[in-house]
Design an enzyme around this catalytic site. Structure first.
Site, PDB file in Angstrom:
ATOM      1  N   LYS A  32       0.884  -1.072   0.035  1.00  7.71           N
ATOM      2  CA  LYS A  32      -0.034  -0.089  -0.170  1.00  7.71           C
ATOM      3  C   LYS A  32       0.798   1.109  -0.086  1.00  7.71           C
ATOM      4  O   LYS A  32       1.629   1.545   0.801  1.00  7.71           O
ATOM      5  CB  LYS A  32      -0.876   0.015   1.230  1.00  7.71           C
ATOM      6  CG  LYS A  32      -1.868   1.188   1.418  1.00  7.71           C
ATOM      7  CD  LYS A  32      -2.770   1.156   2.467  1.00  7.71           C
ATOM      8  CE  LYS A  32      -2.385   1.769   3.678  1.00  7.71           C
ATOM      9  NZ  LYS A  32      -2.560   2.940   3.871  1.00  7.71           N
ATOM     10  N   ASP A  59      -3.420   4.446  -1.965  1.00  6.92           N
ATOM     11  CA  ASP A  59      -4.475   4.825  -0.966  1.00  6.92           C
ATOM     12  C   ASP A  59      -4.346   6.559  -0.932  1.00  6.92           C
ATOM     13  O   ASP A  59      -3.848   7.082   0.211  1.00  6.92           O
ATOM     14  CB  ASP A  59      -4.040   4.054   0.499  1.00  6.92           C
ATOM     15  CG  ASP A  59      -4.927   4.489   1.612  1.00  6.92           C
ATOM     16  OD1 ASP A  59      -5.918   4.977   1.429  1.00  6.92           O
ATOM     17  OD2 ASP A  59      -4.364   4.289   2.876  1.00  6.92           O
ATOM     18  N   ASP A  64     -13.809  14.864  -3.893  1.00  8.59           N
ATOM     19  CA  ASP A  64     -13.915  16.281  -4.600  1.00  8.59           C
ATOM     20  C   ASP A  64     -15.126  16.173  -5.552  1.00  8.59           C
ATOM     21  O   ASP A  64     -15.924  15.360  -5.320  1.00  8.59           O
ATOM     22  CB  ASP A  64     -12.613  16.624  -5.292  1.00  8.59           C
ATOM     23  CG  ASP A  64     -12.353  17.989  -5.616  1.00  8.59           C
ATOM     24  OD1 ASP A  64     -13.361  18.549  -5.938  1.00  8.59           O
ATOM     25  OD2 ASP A  64     -11.327  18.539  -5.425  1.00  8.59           O
ATOM     26  N   THR A 119     -11.922   5.381  10.809  1.00  5.03           N
ATOM     27  CA  THR A 119     -12.006   4.802  12.009  1.00  5.03           C
ATOM     28  C   THR A 119     -11.373   5.796  13.153  1.00  5.03           C
ATOM     29  O   THR A 119     -11.657   5.650  14.513  1.00  5.03           O
ATOM     30  CB  THR A 119     -10.971   3.449  12.494  1.00  5.03           C
ATOM     31  OG1 THR A 119      -9.715   3.771  11.474  1.00  5.03           O
ATOM     32  CG2 THR A 119     -11.705   2.356  11.540  1.00  5.03           C
ATOM     33  N   ARG A 211       2.949  -1.210  10.536  1.00  7.16           N
ATOM     34  CA  ARG A 211       4.158  -1.357  11.883  1.00  7.16           C
ATOM     35  C   ARG A 211       4.174  -2.622  12.240  1.00  7.16           C
ATOM     36  O   ARG A 211       5.720  -2.905  12.542  1.00  7.16           O
ATOM     37  CB  ARG A 211       3.916  -0.400  12.971  1.00  7.16           C
ATOM     38  CG  ARG A 211       4.089   1.009  12.418  1.00  7.16           C
ATOM     39  CD  ARG A 211       3.396   2.011  13.513  1.00  7.16           C
ATOM     40  NE  ARG A 211       1.906   2.064  13.108  1.00  7.16           N
ATOM     41  CZ  ARG A 211       1.123   2.709  13.895  1.00  7.16           C
ATOM     42  NH1 ARG A 211       1.772   3.639  14.771  1.00  7.16           N
ATOM     43  NH2 ARG A 211      -0.080   2.511  13.632  1.00  7.16           N
TER      44      ARG A 211
END
Ligand code: C5P
Length: 232
Positions: A32, A59, A64, A119, A211
């Protein structure tokens, strides 16, 4: 539709990204590319990672007016990414325009996924800042239905929502879920997390893992563990 682990390459330079990807030697994980890396390095980073043989989820979360999103998506489709995304809050008209822009002359196009509510947005901020007074679960499901009606392929959602999205929008409607952590790993700033095995059980199609892989002592081993737990 293949279940897969997507590594979030949240680096601020091509140099750091390639130092990381070089560790994988023969393997070509799905990656990603988000705002940080794309804004640092531009479209060339997408071309180079593609040239190395990786699948790419770009991503950039477009939002718009429909005409602008359509034209932006047309440019992204020429980058030959495998998956990209937008905000469902841009409305069905914007999502339909995005598909038109993304569709190449031969009728093919990258997968297009919608962000429902981020989220990081909770009930309180949704009510106070966005003036949306419905329960957040209902809002997420409604946005997912709008994305499906507009012809999109799926949504980015928390792994906790993936099962419900499939119930509402069908098993073929793709769920891409971040917030994945190993059972014995650091949670970091993610609040609602799941292990790869739990994400598999609940029916996520793709997990996005940053991570736990990028900051691991042995990123390749962490990636392989993720694949074992999620894909089996
Ligand atoms: O490092 P970590 O595994 O938390 O990375 C998760 C990735 O998924 C990051 O690139 C983050 O921006 C992205 N993401 C997220 N939550 C969302 C949408 C995207 O964590 N709702």
């Amino acid at each position: 539709m293949g279940k897969d682990v997507i590594i979030a390459c949240d680096f601020d330079s091509a140099e750091k990204t390639f130092a990381f990807l070089d560790k994988f030697e023969g393997k070509k994980p799905f990656v990603k590319i988000g705002m940080e890396l794309y804004y640092a390095e531009g479209p060339q980073i997408v071309r180079e990672i593609k040239r190395r043989g990786h699948k790419i989820f770009l991503d950039l979360k477009l939002h718009d007016i429909p005409n602008t999103v359509k034209k932006g998506m047309a440019v992204l489709s020429r980058l030959d990414v495998d998956m990209t995304n937008l905000h469902a809050a841009g409305t069905k008209n914007m999502m339909k325009a995005a598909i038109e822009g993304l569709t190449r002359e031969d009728g093919s196009r990258p997968m297009l996924i919608a962000v429902t509510q981020l989220t990081s947005t909770d009930q309180e901020s949704m009510e106070n800042d966005l003036l949306i007074n419905e329960p957040i679960d209902k809002v997420v499901m409604h946005y997912a239905s709008c994305a499906k009606d507009a012809g999109l392929d799926g949504v980015v959602c928390s792994p906790l929502e993936a099962g419900k999205v499939h119930e509402r929008c069908g098993a073929g409607f793709v769920t891409v879920t971040p917030g994945v952590r190993f059972a014995d790993g650091d949670v970091g700033d993610q609040k609602r997390v799941m292990t790869p095995a739990e994400a598999k059980r609940i029916g996520s199609d793709y997990i996005v893992v940053g991570r736990p892989i990028t900051a691991a002592e042995d990123p390749v081993a962490a990636y392989e563990r993720c694949c074992r737990e999620f894909i089996g």
